[in-house]
Structure formats: C-alpha cells, structure tokens
Design an enzyme around this catalytic site. Structure first.
Site, PDB file in Angstrom:
ATOM      1  N   ARG A 121       0.855  -1.197   0.000  1.00  0.00           N
ATOM      2  CA  ARG A 121       0.000   0.000   0.000  1.00  0.00           C
ATOM      3  C   ARG A 121       0.886   1.241   0.000  1.00  0.00           C
ATOM      4  O   ARG A 121       0.975   1.950   0.983  1.00  0.00           O
ATOM      5  CB  ARG A 121      -0.929  -0.055   1.202  1.00  0.00           C
ATOM      6  CG  ARG A 121      -2.372  -0.339   0.833  1.00  0.00           C
ATOM      7  CD  ARG A 121      -2.715  -1.764   0.669  1.00  0.00           C
ATOM      8  NE  ARG A 121      -3.975  -1.935  -0.064  1.00  0.00           N
ATOM      9  CZ  ARG A 121      -5.171  -2.072   0.510  1.00  0.00           C
ATOM     10  NH1 ARG A 121      -5.279  -2.089   1.793  1.00  0.00           N
ATOM     11  NH2 ARG A 121      -6.251  -2.215  -0.213  1.00  0.00           N
ATOM     12  N   GLN A 126      -0.237   2.231  -6.238  1.00  0.00           N
ATOM     13  CA  GLN A 126      -1.688   2.438  -6.134  1.00  0.00           C
ATOM     14  C   GLN A 126      -2.441   1.972  -7.388  1.00  0.00           C
ATOM     15  O   GLN A 126      -3.510   1.386  -7.295  1.00  0.00           O
ATOM     16  CB  GLN A 126      -1.985   3.910  -5.890  1.00  0.00           C
ATOM     17  CG  GLN A 126      -2.745   4.112  -4.612  1.00  0.00           C
ATOM     18  CD  GLN A 126      -2.732   5.547  -4.132  1.00  0.00           C
ATOM     19  OE1 GLN A 126      -2.095   6.405  -4.719  1.00  0.00           O
ATOM     20  NE2 GLN A 126      -3.448   5.796  -3.063  1.00  0.00           N
ATOM     21  N   ASP A 129      -3.310  -1.741  -7.525  1.00  0.00           N
ATOM     22  CA  ASP A 129      -3.936  -2.259  -6.307  1.00  0.00           C
ATOM     23  C   ASP A 129      -5.329  -2.861  -6.575  1.00  0.00           C
ATOM     24  O   ASP A 129      -6.349  -2.179  -6.492  1.00  0.00           O
ATOM     25  CB  ASP A 129      -4.015  -1.125  -5.280  1.00  0.00           C
ATOM     26  CG  ASP A 129      -4.455  -1.603  -3.926  1.00  0.00           C
ATOM     27  OD1 ASP A 129      -4.881  -2.772  -3.803  1.00  0.00           O
ATOM     28  OD2 ASP A 129      -4.386  -0.810  -2.976  1.00  0.00           O
ATOM     29  N   SER A 132      -7.984  -2.689  -3.742  1.00  0.00           N
ATOM     30  CA  SER A 132      -8.742  -1.429  -3.658  1.00  0.00           C
ATOM     31  C   SER A 132      -9.780  -1.336  -4.763  1.00  0.00           C
ATOM     32  O   SER A 132     -10.933  -0.970  -4.510  1.00  0.00           O
ATOM     33  CB  SER A 132      -7.808  -0.223  -3.770  1.00  0.00           C
ATOM     34  OG  SER A 132      -7.014  -0.126  -2.633  1.00  0.00           O
ATOM     35  N   TYR A 228      -3.168  -1.000   7.579  1.00  0.00           N
ATOM     36  CA  TYR A 228      -4.233  -1.948   7.934  1.00  0.00           C
ATOM     37  C   TYR A 228      -4.514  -1.894   9.431  1.00  0.00           C
ATOM     38  O   TYR A 228      -3.643  -1.526  10.223  1.00  0.00           O
ATOM     39  CB  TYR A 228      -3.795  -3.379   7.590  1.00  0.00           C
ATOM     40  CG  TYR A 228      -3.760  -3.679   6.119  1.00  0.00           C
ATOM     41  CD1 TYR A 228      -4.936  -3.860   5.404  1.00  0.00           C
ATOM     42  CD2 TYR A 228      -2.554  -3.800   5.440  1.00  0.00           C
ATOM     43  CE1 TYR A 228      -4.908  -4.160   4.048  1.00  0.00           C
ATOM     44  CE2 TYR A 228      -2.518  -4.097   4.080  1.00  0.00           C
ATOM     45  CZ  TYR A 228      -3.704  -4.279   3.399  1.00  0.00           C
ATOM     46  OH  TYR A 228      -3.683  -4.579   2.062  1.00  0.00           O
TER      47      TYR A 228
HETATM   48  P1  NAI Z   1      -9.430  -3.868   5.032  1.00  0.00           P
HETATM   49  O1  NAI Z   1     -10.275  -4.426   3.935  1.00  0.00           O
HETATM   50  O2  NAI Z   1      -8.276  -4.636   5.524  1.00  0.00           O
HETATM   51  O3  NAI Z   1     -10.398  -3.584   6.285  1.00  0.00           O
HETATM   52  C1  NAI Z   1     -11.560  -2.788   6.154  1.00  0.00           C
HETATM   53  C2  NAI Z   1     -11.653  -1.824   7.288  1.00  0.00           C
HETATM   54  O4  NAI Z   1     -12.027  -2.535   8.489  1.00  0.00           O
HETATM   55  C3  NAI Z   1     -10.371  -1.073   7.625  1.00  0.00           C
HETATM   56  O5  NAI Z   1     -10.601   0.305   7.504  1.00  0.00           O
HETATM   57  C4  NAI Z   1     -10.101  -1.482   9.066  1.00  0.00           C
HETATM   58  O6  NAI Z   1      -9.513  -0.437   9.820  1.00  0.00           O
HETATM   59  C5  NAI Z   1     -11.480  -1.821   9.572  1.00  0.00           C
HETATM   60  N1  NAI Z   1     -11.526  -2.608  10.795  1.00  0.00           N
HETATM   61  C6  NAI Z   1     -10.766  -3.669  11.166  1.00  0.00           C
HETATM   62  N2  NAI Z   1     -11.125  -4.110  12.395  1.00  0.00           N
HETATM   63  C7  NAI Z   1     -12.148  -3.323  12.812  1.00  0.00           C
HETATM   64  C8  NAI Z   1     -12.952  -3.284  13.990  1.00  0.00           C
HETATM   65  N3  NAI Z   1     -12.738  -4.128  14.992  1.00  0.00           N
HETATM   66  N4  NAI Z   1     -13.900  -2.341  14.072  1.00  0.00           N
HETATM   67  C9  NAI Z   1     -14.114  -1.468  13.065  1.00  0.00           C
HETATM   68  N5  NAI Z   1     -13.401  -1.458  11.912  1.00  0.00           N
HETATM   69  C10 NAI Z   1     -12.422  -2.370  11.797  1.00  0.00           C
HETATM   70  O7  NAI Z   1      -8.944  -2.391   4.698  1.00  0.00           O
HETATM   71  P2  NAI Z   1      -8.704  -1.676   3.322  1.00  0.00           P
HETATM   72  O8  NAI Z   1      -9.965  -1.170   2.800  1.00  0.00           O
HETATM   73  O9  NAI Z   1      -7.931  -2.579   2.458  1.00  0.00           O
HETATM   74  O10 NAI Z   1      -7.808  -0.448   3.771  1.00  0.00           O
HETATM   75  C11 NAI Z   1      -6.828  -0.521   4.777  1.00  0.00           C
HETATM   76  C12 NAI Z   1      -6.024   0.746   4.799  1.00  0.00           C
HETATM   77  O11 NAI Z   1      -5.186   0.849   3.666  1.00  0.00           O
HETATM   78  C13 NAI Z   1      -6.821   2.032   4.803  1.00  0.00           C
HETATM   79  O12 NAI Z   1      -6.129   2.903   5.668  1.00  0.00           O
HETATM   80  C14 NAI Z   1      -6.726   2.536   3.410  1.00  0.00           C
HETATM   81  O13 NAI Z   1      -6.909   3.935   3.334  1.00  0.00           O
HETATM   82  C15 NAI Z   1      -5.305   2.133   3.110  1.00  0.00           C
HETATM   83  N6  NAI Z   1      -5.032   2.044   1.685  1.00  0.00           N
HETATM   84  C16 NAI Z   1      -3.887   2.602   1.203  1.00  0.00           C
HETATM   85  C17 NAI Z   1      -3.587   2.521  -0.138  1.00  0.00           C
HETATM   86  C18 NAI Z   1      -2.339   3.127  -0.660  1.00  0.00           C
HETATM   87  O14 NAI Z   1      -1.714   3.905   0.005  1.00  0.00           O
HETATM   88  N7  NAI Z   1      -1.902   2.753  -1.846  1.00  0.00           N
HETATM   89  C19 NAI Z   1      -4.473   1.804  -1.060  1.00  0.00           C
HETATM   90  C20 NAI Z   1      -5.636   1.239  -0.435  1.00  0.00           C
HETATM   91  C21 NAI Z   1      -5.887   1.352   0.904  1.00  0.00           C
END
Ligand code: NAI
Length: 368
Positions: A121, A126, A129, A132, A228
C-alpha cells in the site's frame, strides 16, 4: 513477452484479467497477447473485440503453456497449474494464506507466482492495487443489495402523501469498501454513519458527509505500518462491541466491511445485538469471504432472525464484471509494465513491489 489470458473457471467468476483496451495497449508496447476463446464472455467482451485489439485467440491449455506470463483473476486449478511450464510467470489473486499446496507445486516447477493481494500500500503501487479497485465495487454493490432487501426507501421524500424520513445506514469498517458504501448510501439519500477503529478513518468518513461514531477504542495505534487495522485486545474488542451495540439498535441498514489481514474477520455484531435491532432492518456483511462480521453470518447465504435479514454475499466484485474487470485489468496491465523490462520478464527481487508480491521464483518458495 507472450501474455496468456485464460477463461476463469472458478464458480460464479465473471471477471476477466485483461480487457480488450488493456490488450491493445500491451500489443502496442510490443507484447503478444493470447486470449483463450470465451475468456471475456462473462464481462461481455467478445472474442472479436480481443482480435480487434491485436490478440491471438487460442484453445485449450495453450493459454498456459505457450506464453511467458499468465494473467488470471483467480488462482489456477491444479489442472491449470500443471499446464504452466518452467520459467512462466503467473499473476492472479492467489490467496497467499490458503494455497500452500499450489505454491509448493509452482515452486517445484519453476513458475514465478505473483499474488495481487500482496501489492504494497504505497503511492507508487496504487494503480496496481486490485484489492482497492475490487473493494470499491463491493462497497457500492453492498448498498444496492441492502436497499433492495430493505422494506423502506433510503431518501427523505416530501410528497403529497406525507413526508418520509430518510433511512439510517451504518457502515462498520471505513476502508476502501466502507468508504464507497458510505458514498453510495449518501448518494441514495440515506442518513449515514460510519465506524472504524483507525483514527485516520474519522476524517475520511466525515468528508463524505456521514457522521463518525466516536469511541475511546478509536486510535492512531489501531493501524499498522501498512495502513491496515491490527487485531484488538479482548478489552478493546469488548468496548468496540459496546459502542456498536448502542448505535445499531436505531439503524435500518448496516454494512459491515471490517477485516484484519491474514485473520478471520472480527465478529462485531452478536446475536444479542441483532435481536435488539428493529424488525425489517438489514445487515449486509461483505466481510463474509473471511468468515463475516456478525455471529449470524452464513457466508454466501441470507439468514433471517427476529425480522432482521443478514445477507452475506461472496465475491461481490464478480457480480459487476464489466467495471470490476475494467479496473482489475488496468491494475494488472500496470503490474505487467512494471515487471516487463525491454520487452521481456525481469524479476527484480530488489524492487519493493516485485519483492512484496512474489511468492515463488527460481524454484524457491519465497514466503513460508
Ligand atoms: P481492510 O479491507 O483490511 O479492512 C476494512 C476496514 O475494516 C479497515 O478500515 C479497518 O480499519 C477496519 N476494521 C478492522 N477491524 C475493525 C474493527 N474491529 N472495528 C471497526 N473497523 C475495523 O482495509 P482496506 O480497505 O484494504 O484499507 C486498509 C487501509 O489501507 C486504509 O487505511 C486505506 O486507506 C489504506 N489504503 C492505502 C492505499 C495506498 O496507500 N496505496 C491503497 C488502499 C488502501
């Protein structure tokens, strides 16, 4: 480089790894693309479109054996994998934690396997990905499934027959899928709230016009270096459940998306909470692929309990194969361009992206 695009054989899989637009660009860049007849059918791309884009149509196992790189959506079956020859690369969603046998077989046959789930990530990666892009589709579709099941309308309507209050939609987990679910529910006019344990998610939820459920369990330290969420300790988990319990009783639709990498999805909605919800409410649990966020979830099924419906769809992205394939294909095309140098495959394990995604190379299993 010769690139193969096979027909997807997994049940209900309608996506294709490369769409004709990507094929045309790869051919223009000097690659040869071999598409198995019918590979694009599920996503409504005909063989003729692929030919027009410069691909050669092939039949049977040639798409695995007569190429340098195979680009798939889902992991190959044992039979498909056995058609891959030494020196071939495979790029697909390979489920790194679940396919141990596949990887030892690929390593022993000198196939280089890249798992699209392992894209780091980082900004540079990006556009590769897949997680995403496909989560975006899933978040959108989850709201439509919930709206179709809900016995109410989502928007506020002022009509000659009276005013309808907007439905309340609560999204748990505000990552890529959750934020898209929030945006979609907002577009449909619902009154939307979101929750996540990562503090960074709060601003993102609010920027979409939804309210963020505040709780003392929300913190900067809930997030690992990759962005994550980390698994919560038992006391934190209990406080998370309390926060959700108080809020959920007044909601009409709940979309759950919470995931922890390489673990089963956290259980955030208990039977007791469902029993306290209003009859007619709907939960759409899109964490069902990893077990689900509710204790009632039956992956792939719909459960009804005390008038509450719990929908647990699997592989939601495949239900919107046109746009899901379009984005998947762009991600894969970018990755192919990343690993193809001067027209041929160069596996540079010193590169951060290549290293993160490679599971087997040079006859070795790179991850245990
Ligand atoms: P994911 O699919 O692994 O999880 C979905 C969401 O569930 C996450 O936001 C996580 O914090 C939340 N979660 C986990 N346990 C929880 C709980 N007990 N209660 C409530 N929520 C809970 O996550 P995803 O969508 O893959 O994204 C993870 C991170 O990566 C995010 O910060 C996103 O912005 C970041 N990201 C960064 C990218 C980049 O820089 N290239 C690309 C895509 C995502």
């Amino acid at each position: 480089m010769r690139i193969g695009v096979p027909v997807e054989t997994a049940a209900a899989e309608r996506r294709v790894a490369l769409v004709p637009d990507s094929v045309a660009r790869l051919v223009k860049a000097g690659h040869q693309v071999r598409v198995q007849r019918g590979a694009g059918a599920g996503a409504f791309h005909s063989d003729a479109e692929y030919q027009k884009a410069g691909a050669t149509l092939v039949d049977g196992a040639a798409v695995f054996s007569d190429v340098d790189l195979v680009s798939k959506v889902r992991a190959p079956s044992a039979q498909e994998a056995s058609a891959l020859l030494s020196g071939t690369a495979l790029v697909a969603l390979l489920q790194p934690a679940a396919n141990v046998e596949l990887f030892s077989s690929l390593a022993s046959r000198n196939v280089t396997a890249f798992a699209l789930e392992l894209v780091p990530r980082i900004t540079r990666a990006q556009s590769m990905d897949v997680l995403s892009s496909q989560a975006t589709v899933a978040g959108y579709k989850a709201v439509l499934l919930g709206a179709a099941e809900l016995p109410k309308l989502l928007p506020m309507l002022t009509t000659a027959a009276g005013t309808l209050a907007p439905s309340k939609v609560f999204v748990i987990g505000a990552g890529v899928a959750g934020l898209q679910a929030i945006a979609t529910a907002r577009r449909l006019g619902a009154s939307v709230s979101g929750f996540d344990i990562r503090a960074a998610a709060g601003e993102q939820v609010k920027s979409l016009g939804a309210s963020f459920l505040s709780s003392e369990v929300v913190s900067q330290s809930a997030e690992d270096k990759g962005g994550y969420a980390k698994a919560q300790a038992e006391d934190e988990r209990q406080r998370t459940l309390d926060t959700i319990h108080k809020h959920i009783v007044s909601q009409d639709m709940v979309i759950t998306t919470a995931q922890i990498p390489n673990r089963p999805a956290p259980k955030l909605i208990t039977d007791e909470m469902v029993a306290a919800m209003r009859p007619g409410s709907v939960i759409v649990d899109i964490a069902a692929d990893t077990g689900g966020n509710t204790t009632l979830t039956k992956p792939g099924e719909t459960v009804r309990s005390n008038g509450v419906t719990v929908i647990a769809p699997l592989n939601l992205a495949a239900t919107e194969p046109v746009h899901a394939s379009q984005m998947f294909s762009k991600n894969v095309e970018t990755f192919i361009n990343h690993i193809a140098r001067e027209g041929s495959l160069k596996v540079d394990l010193a590169d951060e992206i290549t290293k993160a995604m490679a599971i087997t190379h040079d006859g070795e299993l790179l991850r245990k």
